[in-house]
Design a protein around this motif. Sequence first.
Motif, PDB file in Angstrom:
ATOM      1  N   ILE A 113      28.494 -15.104  36.494  1.00 51.31           N
ATOM      2  CA  ILE A 113      27.511 -14.828  35.450  1.00 51.31           C
ATOM      3  C   ILE A 113      26.105 -14.918  36.051  1.00 51.31           C
ATOM      4  N   LYS A 114      25.314 -13.857  35.887  1.00 54.03           N
ATOM      5  CA  LYS A 114      23.937 -13.904  36.384  1.00 54.03           C
ATOM      6  C   LYS A 114      22.989 -14.377  35.285  1.00 54.03           C
ATOM      7  N   ARG A 115      23.268 -13.942  34.067  1.00 49.90           N
ATOM      8  CA  ARG A 115      22.349 -14.238  32.976  1.00 49.90           C
ATOM      9  C   ARG A 115      23.075 -13.989  31.658  1.00 49.90           C
ATOM     10  N   VAL A 116      22.710 -14.753  30.659  1.00 55.36           N
ATOM     11  CA  VAL A 116      23.170 -14.417  29.317  1.00 55.36           C
ATOM     12  C   VAL A 116      21.928 -14.106  28.492  1.00 55.36           C
ATOM     13  N   ASP A 117      21.792 -12.857  28.087  1.00 51.48           N
ATOM     14  CA  ASP A 117      20.696 -12.475  27.197  1.00 51.48           C
ATOM     15  C   ASP A 117      21.210 -12.690  25.770  1.00 51.48           C
ATOM     16  N   ALA A 118      20.824 -13.826  25.198  1.00 54.95           N
ATOM     17  CA  ALA A 118      21.449 -14.249  23.942  1.00 54.95           C
ATOM     18  C   ALA A 118      20.763 -13.682  22.697  1.00 54.95           C
ATOM     19  N   SER A 119      19.948 -12.638  22.877  1.00 56.32           N
ATOM     20  CA  SER A 119      19.167 -12.174  21.709  1.00 56.32           C
ATOM     21  C   SER A 119      20.063 -11.665  20.575  1.00 56.32           C
ATOM     22  N   ARG A 120      21.120 -10.955  20.934  1.00 52.41           N
ATOM     23  CA  ARG A 120      22.020 -10.476  19.872  1.00 52.41           C
ATOM     24  C   ARG A 120      22.691 -11.652  19.156  1.00 52.41           C
ATOM     25  N   ILE A 121      23.142 -12.646  19.933  1.00 51.28           N
ATOM     26  CA  ILE A 121      23.759 -13.824  19.310  1.00 51.28           C
ATOM     27  C   ILE A 121      22.773 -14.474  18.336  1.00 51.28           C
ATOM     28  N   ARG A 122      21.515 -14.609  18.792  1.00 52.94           N
ATOM     29  CA  ARG A 122      20.503 -15.231  17.923  1.00 52.94           C
ATOM     30  C   ARG A 122      20.313 -14.448  16.624  1.00 52.94           C
ATOM     31  N   ARG A 123      20.245 -13.132  16.757  1.00 52.22           N
ATOM     32  CA  ARG A 123      20.069 -12.310  15.547  1.00 52.22           C
ATOM     33  C   ARG A 123      21.214 -12.531  14.567  1.00 52.22           C
ATOM     34  N   GLU A 124      22.427 -12.620  15.119  1.00 51.75           N
ATOM     35  CA  GLU A 124      23.583 -12.802  14.243  1.00 51.75           C
ATOM     36  C   GLU A 124      23.569 -14.193  13.599  1.00 51.75           C
ATOM     37  N   LEU A 125      23.144 -15.199  14.366  1.00 56.03           N
ATOM     38  CA  LEU A 125      23.047 -16.548  13.790  1.00 56.03           C
ATOM     39  C   LEU A 125      22.005 -16.576  12.681  1.00 56.03           C
ATOM     40  N   ASP A 126      20.894 -15.862  12.907  1.00 60.31           N
ATOM     41  CA  ASP A 126      19.838 -15.818  11.887  1.00 60.31           C
ATOM     42  C   ASP A 126      20.347 -15.194  10.587  1.00 60.31           C
ATOM     43  N   LYS A 127      21.319 -14.295  10.718  1.00 59.22           N
ATOM     44  CA  LYS A 127      21.914 -13.677   9.521  1.00 59.22           C
ATOM     45  C   LYS A 127      22.988 -14.568   8.912  1.00 59.22           C
ATOM     46  N   LYS A 128      23.081 -15.797   9.406  1.00 58.88           N
ATOM     47  CA  LYS A 128      24.045 -16.782   8.905  1.00 58.88           C
ATOM     48  C   LYS A 128      25.494 -16.409   9.222  1.00 58.88           C
TER      49      LYS A 128
END
Length: 401
Positions: A113-128
Motif C-alpha cells: 500500500i502506498k497511500r489510502v486516499d480516504a476522501s470517498r470513505i469520509r464522504r460516505e461517513l458524513d452521509k451516515k
Amino acid sequence: MSLIVQKFGGSSVADAERVMNVARIVTDTFAKGNDVVVVVSAQGDTTDDLIEKAQEINPNATRREKDMLLAAGEQISISLLAMAIEKLGYHAVSLLGWQAGFETTSSHTSARIKRVDASRIRRELDKKNIVVVAGFQGLSKYGDITTLGRGGSDTSAVAIAASMHADLCQIYTDVEGVYTADPRKVKNAQKLKEISYDEMLELATLGAQVLNNRSVEMAKKYNIELEVLSSMAKASGTIVKEKTKMEKMLISGVAKDTEVARVSVTGIPNLPGLAFKMFSKLSAKDINVDIILQSIGHDGKKDISFTVAKDRGQETVDCLKDYMENLGAAEVLYDDNVAKISIVGAGMESHAGVATKMFEALYDAQINIQMISTSEIKVSVLIDAVDADKAVSAIHAKFFD
Ligand code: ASP
Ligand code: MG
C-alpha cells in the motif's frame, strides 16, 4: 464520537448466519454514536478455492490475472455484509479497494500500500453510512487491480486506521486474542491482555497466525493500537501496542513455523567472500534467508546451512546448484521436514537462563536441535517436523505450568 475501524476475517463471515452476526456487531458499534469503517476478507475458504480454479485452467497464469480473480472474493463479502446491515435497518455502502482509495505498488499478488486516499470513505461517513471496504486489494498506478498477499486484509484495516487517524482498530477473528501458544493445540495456553508491537511482530512472522506481520509493522510505524478479539464470543481480547504495562512476563509466547526448509551447502573453500557471493545470489532473487549456521573450517573447507521459506525452497536449491561450481562447493542438501520453534518475550532482555530453560524442555522431551538462532527478544530452534507439536507443548509447560 469516535472513528472505529473493525476488520473481520474470512471465518467470521463464512456463511449467512455469521454475516448477520457481524452486521450486529457493526451496527451495535454504530448505534453507540461511532463512525464505523468495516474491512472484510473473503468468506471462509473462498480465496483458496479461487486459487484452485486458476490452477485448473492455467497454473502459469500471469499475476495480474490472478489478482483480478482473487479480488473477487472480497467483493462478495462486502456486498453481502452491506445487505445484512441494511436488513437491520441501518445504511451501509460497500466499496472495493480502488473505490476506498487504496493506491498500491504494481507488484501483483504481493502489492504494498502506498497511500489510502480516504476522501470517498469520509464522504460516505458524513452521509451516515457504515462503510464496508474490501480488504486485501487496491489499484496500481497503471489502473490494475492488485492484491496484498495472503492475509492482507489485516493490513488494509490498519492502513485505513492510520490514514484516517482512527481512534480504535479492532481485528475480529476466530480466536479470542493472542495466546501464549496455539490454544487448539496446547492445553494451558493463556490469553494475553496486552502485547507489544515488537513481540507481536516476532510471533506474527514466526507463524502464530493471529495477525498478518505487515499489519503489525504498519501499526507500529503509525502507532495504531490494535485490539484482537473474537467475533463469536463476547470476551475482551488482546491489545497490541507500543509499551505494555503488564509486569514483564519472561516470555509471551511459543510459536511454531512449519513452512520452513533447511538448505546446506557443503565443502565450500574456507576463504573470505564466499558467504557474501552465495547469499547475494539469493537476495538478487528476493529470497529471504533466516537462521544461518556456518561450520568451523576444517581441511580448508566449510559448510554453510540456512533456512528459507518452504515455498522458495526449490528455487533456492536450483539457484545454488547452478552456482555450485563458482562457489567450489561439493553438495547442496535440502530438507523440508523441519520446523522452527520459537519463544518470544521482551522479558528475555533482562533475564539470564531463558534459552537454557528452553533447551532443557527439549532435552526432557528427547528432541534434537539442528540449528539455533537468537535475538534480543527471541530464541528459535530448528527441529524435526514430526516433533513440532511435542516441542511446543514441552516448552510451553516449562515456562507456564
Ligand atoms: N482473503 C485473503 C486471504 O485469504 C485476504 C485475507 O484473508 O486477509 O488471504
Ligand atoms: Mg484470512
